[in-house]
Design a protein around this motif. Structure first.
Motif, mmCIF file in Angstrom:
data_model
loop_
_atom_site.group_PDB
_atom_site.id
_atom_site.type_symbol
_atom_site.label_atom_id
_atom_site.label_comp_id
_atom_site.label_asym_id
_atom_site.label_seq_id
_atom_site.Cartn_x
_atom_site.Cartn_y
_atom_site.Cartn_z
ATOM 1 N N ALA A 84 0.833 -1.204 0.000
ATOM 2 C CA ALA A 84 0.000 0.000 0.000
ATOM 3 C C ALA A 84 0.869 1.256 0.000
ATOM 4 O O ALA A 84 0.959 1.967 0.988
ATOM 5 N N PHE A 85 1.533 1.491 -1.113
ATOM 6 C CA PHE A 85 2.208 2.772 -1.253
ATOM 7 C C PHE A 85 2.340 3.159 -2.717
ATOM 8 O O PHE A 85 2.202 2.337 -3.619
ATOM 9 N N ALA A 86 2.585 4.447 -2.920
ATOM 10 C CA ALA A 86 2.692 4.998 -4.266
ATOM 11 C C ALA A 86 3.648 6.187 -4.229
ATOM 12 O O ALA A 86 4.034 6.662 -3.157
ATOM 13 N N ALA A 109 6.723 10.021 -1.562
ATOM 14 C CA ALA A 109 6.070 8.723 -1.454
ATOM 15 C C ALA A 109 4.903 8.848 -0.489
ATOM 16 O O ALA A 109 4.984 9.556 0.520
ATOM 17 N N ILE A 110 3.813 8.176 -0.812
ATOM 18 C CA ILE A 110 2.653 8.139 0.086
ATOM 19 C C ILE A 110 2.435 6.678 0.483
ATOM 20 O O ILE A 110 2.077 5.843 -0.339
ATOM 21 N N ILE A 111 2.679 6.373 1.741
ATOM 22 C CA ILE A 111 2.587 5.012 2.255
ATOM 23 C C ILE A 111 1.319 4.883 3.096
ATOM 24 O O ILE A 111 1.021 5.749 3.920
ATOM 25 N N ASN A 112 0.566 3.816 2.852
ATOM 26 C CA ASN A 112 -0.724 3.592 3.527
ATOM 27 C C ASN A 112 -1.633 4.818 3.429
ATOM 28 O O ASN A 112 -2.205 5.273 4.429
ATOM 29 N N PRO A 113 -1.803 5.372 2.230
ATOM 30 C CA PRO A 113 -2.602 6.595 2.098
ATOM 31 C C PRO A 113 -4.099 6.341 2.222
ATOM 32 O O PRO A 113 -4.608 5.284 1.815
ATOM 33 N N VAL A 114 -4.788 7.313 2.761
ATOM 34 C CA VAL A 114 -6.252 7.318 2.802
ATOM 35 C C VAL A 114 -6.703 8.750 2.549
ATOM 36 O O VAL A 114 -5.925 9.696 2.714
ATOM 37 N N GLU A 172 -4.206 7.457 -7.191
ATOM 38 C CA GLU A 172 -3.187 6.516 -6.728
ATOM 39 C C GLU A 172 -3.664 5.721 -5.518
ATOM 40 O O GLU A 172 -3.382 4.521 -5.402
ATOM 41 N N THR A 173 -4.376 6.358 -4.619
ATOM 42 C CA THR A 173 -4.891 5.643 -3.452
ATOM 43 C C THR A 173 -5.912 4.594 -3.865
ATOM 44 O O THR A 173 -5.945 3.483 -3.310
ATOM 45 N N ASP A 174 -6.738 4.911 -4.853
ATOM 46 C CA ASP A 174 -7.726 3.943 -5.336
ATOM 47 C C ASP A 174 -7.054 2.680 -5.889
ATOM 48 O O ASP A 174 -7.593 1.574 -5.766
ATOM 49 N N HIS A 175 -5.873 2.836 -6.507
ATOM 50 C CA HIS A 175 -5.135 1.668 -6.990
ATOM 51 C C HIS A 175 -4.924 0.648 -5.875
ATOM 52 O O HIS A 175 -4.923 -0.565 -6.115
#
Length: 217
Positions: A84-86, A109-114, A172-175
């Protein structure tokens, strides 16, 4: 926060190192396309399964891959990893009056994004995806969101995002939940990149496309 309590998965770390070796000297990782199952699976929350060095190298390679594609975001499932990162990055364009409200969005980097919407306003614009190459379609997104994520050191971040950066973060979070943008796109708007340039490039707000192709915005 990742740190001494994080438990590195040795086998997984080795597998990621092997994946990165396939990138070669140019550090370009292969991007998987629609139809590959990993794009439809919910990504596993990242809690320090990789060594700090491996994670850092992976983020750098994802950045290089994203820029070369070119794109403004790249999620781990898009290179075949179910984490869960992008990575995201975008910059201002020359047109100050662009209705998409594109703004400077520095690389990170966005890790565990919500995210969660702020207010009820939405916008509909053409959107593409590196895992669905050659096509774009109109997708409605929240105009404003509260975004939350961790960085590569595990530090928590929260930021209100507006306009195009908010769209990138949502995409990206939806991915990471196994969603592609086309799942909720206006399918009648679907266009090849070439036809989008020929017919609708002068119409960022897709009102003419909606009228001609028969969809609502």
């Amino acid at each position: 926060m990742f740190g001494h309590n994080a438990k590195i998965d040795i086998g997984l770390n080795r597998a990621v190192e092997q994946l990165m070796k396939t990138a070669g000297e140019d550090h370009i990782l292969p991007i998987v396309h629609a139809g590959v199952p990993i794009l439809r699976r919910r990504a596993v929350r990242y809690h320090g399964q990789l060594s700090a060095n491996t994670l850092s190298k992976l983020i750098d390679m994802m950045h290089t891959t994203m820029v070369e594609a070119p794109g403004v975001g790249l999620a781990a499932p898009q290179i075949g990893l179910g984490f869960a990162f992008a990575v995201v990055e975008d910059h201002l364009r020359d047109d100050d009056e662009d209705p998409r409200e594109i703004a400077e969005f520095p690389f990170h980097a966005i890790i565990n994004p919500v995210y969660e919407p702020v207010g009820v306003e939405t916008r509909s614009f053409y959107e593409g995806c590196l895992s669905v190459p050659g096509f774009q379609a109109v997708r409605q997104r929240w105009l404003d969101i509260t975004a939350r994520w961790q960085d590569e050191k595990g530090h928590q971040h929260e930021e209100r995002l507006h306009g195009w950066p908010a769209r990138i973060f949502q995409h990206e979070t939806d991915h990471l939940s196994g969603e592609l943008y086309i799942d909720r796109a206006e399918i009648r708007s679907l266009s090849t990149d070439e036809n989008l340039e020929d017919y609708w490039a002068e119409d960022p707000v897709p009102t003419a496309a909606a009228e001609e192709l028969g969809f609502a915005i």
